[in-house]
Motif scaffolding. Sequence first.
Motif, PDB file in Angstrom:
ATOM      1  N   VAL A  85      -0.724  -4.632  -5.344  1.00 43.27           N
ATOM      2  CA  VAL A  85      -0.171  -3.293  -5.125  1.00 43.27           C
ATOM      3  C   VAL A  85      -1.298  -2.271  -5.240  1.00 43.27           C
ATOM      4  CG1 VAL A  85       0.527  -3.086  -7.567  1.00 43.27           C
ATOM      5  CG2 VAL A  85       1.577  -1.622  -5.834  1.00 43.27           C
ATOM      6  N   PHE A  86      -1.298  -1.314  -4.314  1.00 47.63           N
ATOM      7  CA  PHE A  86      -2.317  -0.269  -4.295  1.00 47.63           C
ATOM      8  C   PHE A  86      -1.636   1.085  -4.452  1.00 47.63           C
ATOM      9  CE2 PHE A  86      -4.581  -3.818  -2.768  1.00 47.63           C
ATOM     10  CZ  PHE A  86      -5.909  -3.583  -3.085  1.00 47.63           C
ATOM     11  N   THR A  87      -1.931   1.748  -5.572  1.00 49.64           N
ATOM     12  CA  THR A  87      -1.360   3.052  -5.889  1.00 49.64           C
ATOM     13  C   THR A  87      -2.185   3.688  -7.002  1.00 49.64           C
ATOM     14  OG1 THR A  87       0.614   4.214  -6.698  1.00 49.64           O
ATOM     15  CG2 THR A  87       0.258   2.005  -7.540  1.00 49.64           C
ATOM     16  N   LYS A  88      -2.165   5.020  -7.064  1.00 46.02           N
ATOM     17  CA  LYS A  88      -2.805   5.732  -8.169  1.00 46.02           C
ATOM     18  C   LYS A  88      -1.800   6.086  -9.263  1.00 46.02           C
ATOM     19  CE  LYS A  88      -6.297   7.887  -5.165  1.00 46.02           C
ATOM     20  NZ  LYS A  88      -6.785   9.177  -4.604  1.00 46.02           N
TER      21      LYS A  88
ATOM     22  N   VAL B  37       0.851  -1.184   0.000  1.00 44.83           N
ATOM     23  CA  VAL B  37       0.000   0.000   0.000  1.00 44.83           C
ATOM     24  C   VAL B  37       0.890   1.238   0.000  1.00 44.83           C
ATOM     25  CG1 VAL B  37      -1.854   1.262   1.134  1.00 44.83           C
ATOM     26  CG2 VAL B  37      -1.757  -1.242   1.313  1.00 44.83           C
ATOM     27  N   TYR B  38       0.910   1.954  -1.133  1.00 44.38           N
ATOM     28  CA  TYR B  38       1.694   3.187  -1.228  1.00 44.38           C
ATOM     29  C   TYR B  38       0.886   4.351  -0.658  1.00 44.38           C
ATOM     30  CZ  TYR B  38       5.209   0.951  -4.198  1.00 44.38           C
ATOM     31  OH  TYR B  38       6.208   0.153  -4.676  1.00 44.38           O
ATOM     32  N   ASP B  39       1.585   5.416  -0.327  1.00 41.30           N
ATOM     33  CA  ASP B  39       0.936   6.557   0.334  1.00 41.30           C
ATOM     34  C   ASP B  39      -0.010   7.332  -0.582  1.00 41.30           C
ATOM     35  OD1 ASP B  39       2.809   7.810  -1.265  1.00 41.30           O
ATOM     36  OD2 ASP B  39       3.936   8.713   0.383  1.00 41.30           O
TER      37      ASP B  39
ATOM     38  N   ALA C  32      -7.751  -5.222   1.013  1.00 34.10           N
ATOM     39  CA  ALA C  32      -6.748  -5.967   1.782  1.00 34.10           C
ATOM     40  C   ALA C  32      -7.409  -6.929   2.758  1.00 34.10           C
ATOM     41  CB  ALA C  32      -5.833  -5.000   2.522  1.00 34.10           C
ATOM     42  N   ALA C  33      -8.521  -6.527   3.345  1.00 31.05           N
ATOM     43  CA  ALA C  33      -9.247  -7.408   4.259  1.00 31.05           C
ATOM     44  C   ALA C  33      -9.873  -8.581   3.515  1.00 31.05           C
ATOM     45  CB  ALA C  33     -10.316  -6.615   5.001  1.00 31.05           C
TER      46      ALA C  33
ATOM     47  N   ASN D 257      -4.742  -2.564  -7.315  1.00 30.23           N
ATOM     48  CA  ASN D 257      -5.941  -1.959  -6.720  1.00 30.23           C
ATOM     49  C   ASN D 257      -7.129  -2.916  -6.645  1.00 30.23           C
ATOM     50  OD1 ASN D 257      -4.542   0.477  -6.404  1.00 30.23           O
ATOM     51  ND2 ASN D 257      -5.176   1.227  -8.420  1.00 30.23           N
ATOM     52  N   ILE D 258      -6.829  -4.192  -6.443  1.00 31.97           N
ATOM     53  CA  ILE D 258      -7.858  -5.224  -6.321  1.00 31.97           C
ATOM     54  C   ILE D 258      -7.204  -6.466  -5.729  1.00 31.97           C
ATOM     55  CG2 ILE D 258      -7.464  -6.170  -8.631  1.00 31.97           C
ATOM     56  CD1 ILE D 258     -10.487  -6.592  -8.885  1.00 31.97           C
ATOM     57  N   THR D 259      -7.990  -7.312  -5.073  1.00 35.38           N
ATOM     58  CA  THR D 259      -7.477  -8.600  -4.595  1.00 35.38           C
ATOM     59  C   THR D 259      -8.432  -9.712  -4.983  1.00 35.38           C
ATOM     60  OG1 THR D 259      -8.605  -8.379  -2.447  1.00 35.38           O
ATOM     61  CG2 THR D 259      -6.323  -7.589  -2.578  1.00 35.38           C
ATOM     62  N   PHE D 260      -7.913 -10.933  -4.952  1.00 38.51           N
ATOM     63  CA  PHE D 260      -8.712 -12.143  -5.143  1.00 38.51           C
ATOM     64  C   PHE D 260      -9.634 -12.044  -6.352  1.00 38.51           C
ATOM     65  CE2 PHE D 260     -11.914 -15.410  -3.962  1.00 38.51           C
ATOM     66  CZ  PHE D 260     -11.040 -16.466  -3.852  1.00 38.51           C
ATOM     67  N   ALA D 261      -9.030 -11.965  -7.529  1.00 40.82           N
ATOM     68  CA  ALA D 261      -9.825 -11.787  -8.740  1.00 40.82           C
ATOM     69  C   ALA D 261      -9.383 -12.736  -9.847  1.00 40.82           C
ATOM     70  CB  ALA D 261      -9.724 -10.341  -9.211  1.00 40.82           C
ATOM     71  N   ALA D 262      -9.171 -14.017  -9.515  1.00 41.00           N
ATOM     72  CA  ALA D 262      -8.806 -14.992 -10.539  1.00 41.00           C
ATOM     73  C   ALA D 262      -9.939 -15.108 -11.555  1.00 41.00           C
ATOM     74  CB  ALA D 262      -8.524 -16.350  -9.906  1.00 41.00           C
TER      75      ALA D 262
END
Length: 504
Positions: A436-439, A277-279, A290-291, A459-464
């Motif tokens: 990775v989370f960033t704009k 997670v970038y600032d 992330a959760a 910018n997403i998780t668990f998306a197979a």
Amino acid sequence: MMSYPTQVKITVPNGNHWNQKTGLFINNEFVPSSTGETIEVEDPGTGNSICSVYLADKEDIDKAVAAAKEAFDKAWTPLSGKQRGDILYKLAELFRENSSHLADLEALESGKTKNNNAIGDVLHSADVYQYYAGLAVTAKDGKTIETDPSKLTYTITEPYGVCAAVIAWNFPCSTFAWKVAPCLAAGNTIVVKTSELTPLSALYTCELFKEAGLPAGCLNVTCGSGKTAGAALTEHLDVMKVSFTGSTAVGRQIQVGASTNLKACTLECGGKSPLVVYDDADLEQAVKWAALGIFFNKGEICTASSRIYVQDNIYDQFISKYAKHVEENYIQGSQFTEGVNVGPQVSAAQKQRVMNYIQSGIDEGARLVLGGKTPESLSSSKGHYIAPTIFADCNQKMKIVQEEIFGPVVTISKFHTDEEAIKLSNDCVYGLAAYVFTKDIKRSQNYIRAVQSGQVWVNITFAADFRVPFGGYKMSGVGRELGEAGMAAFQQTKAVHINLSGHL
């Protein structure tokens, strides 16, 4: 020798009930094992037995492989790709028609919640069968290759013959579909060994395959221990390809067993996936994704975002928001209770394994932010519950950071620079997934290129997705599943050279 029925009546907490097949599925029949040995399948939510199923030994594996070999030669190979595809398409339709029942089964035996988890796995599996139904039509296509005017050179794509699949317990329907659908579409026949913990949905799937018109012997399903049925299957000289999903330790054993005749191997093994997670990230969205990435399926996910790295100037803010979000939104309880989205661990042994890791984190000095025990509301239950657990202030030497826990436990560490984020992400023997989370698109592209991972999500998780290749780097495995690569893994290529002139 005790004799058990090959069918029993099962009732689930929501009132649904059915007659469940419990035998080995060999040559389109449900049969007892040769020894009569059985094992209890347990409801992780209550700790109670659901039913007994038969356990295969070497003799049963030999029968299943023989059935698959005969079916390959006499029943499956003569069919066209379209005919094979028609059967898989029919199976996809039956999966959707029976989705609620299959979700009941998967929730009951694996502990995942029915309405926001198991049903999704079942419907995803239907999509997998439909996708490979389409690819079956062109499975044997090759291509011509221009080499020399006096030669005709082309390739033929062919199946291996009899294949084996050893599947995991965390996603019983989809890991079954990921292997069986492309294997059959490519023209092979298959023998599957399910996990002893979750065999029931696979046995019901066999009934649907019969209804879809699959010829006898093309699909055979057994349940048994890795040391007996698993070893007999992966070492069998008539098996030419093995596909495995499970732990890295077992994956190594399968590679050794496959060396008997140099079987082709696809191994989808463990993971310890980093989430950075970038600032400049959308913090609220990063917290939610992330959760989901770790607590969906109660952390029993090979691609779980179990290592979170947060840029130091937003570290404390992230932890505060993350803990609050998890506490408010991830409700634990029975897999059939409305509103619950975190079920029990699959077994007592798995719960103890996770609890041992939690104690290790405490002993090594990580800060326990949330969880770490069975919720008080479930303390009297015999189910295998562990509350979503968050550790902060972790370092790379800790076991909870380096080893796959396979439960609802996440570690959070801080980083300062982009280079440090990449270094921390790669500081692990696994390489299955990364997030990775960033704009900043340049920053994301730099991370994508540098991280050692079979897949990267931004910018997403668990998306197979069933259309996209899935697999890992390093100790996370060998080969790819899903997409066109998934069927290619069950095919071999023959090169043909024809001298058109006939002259030397």
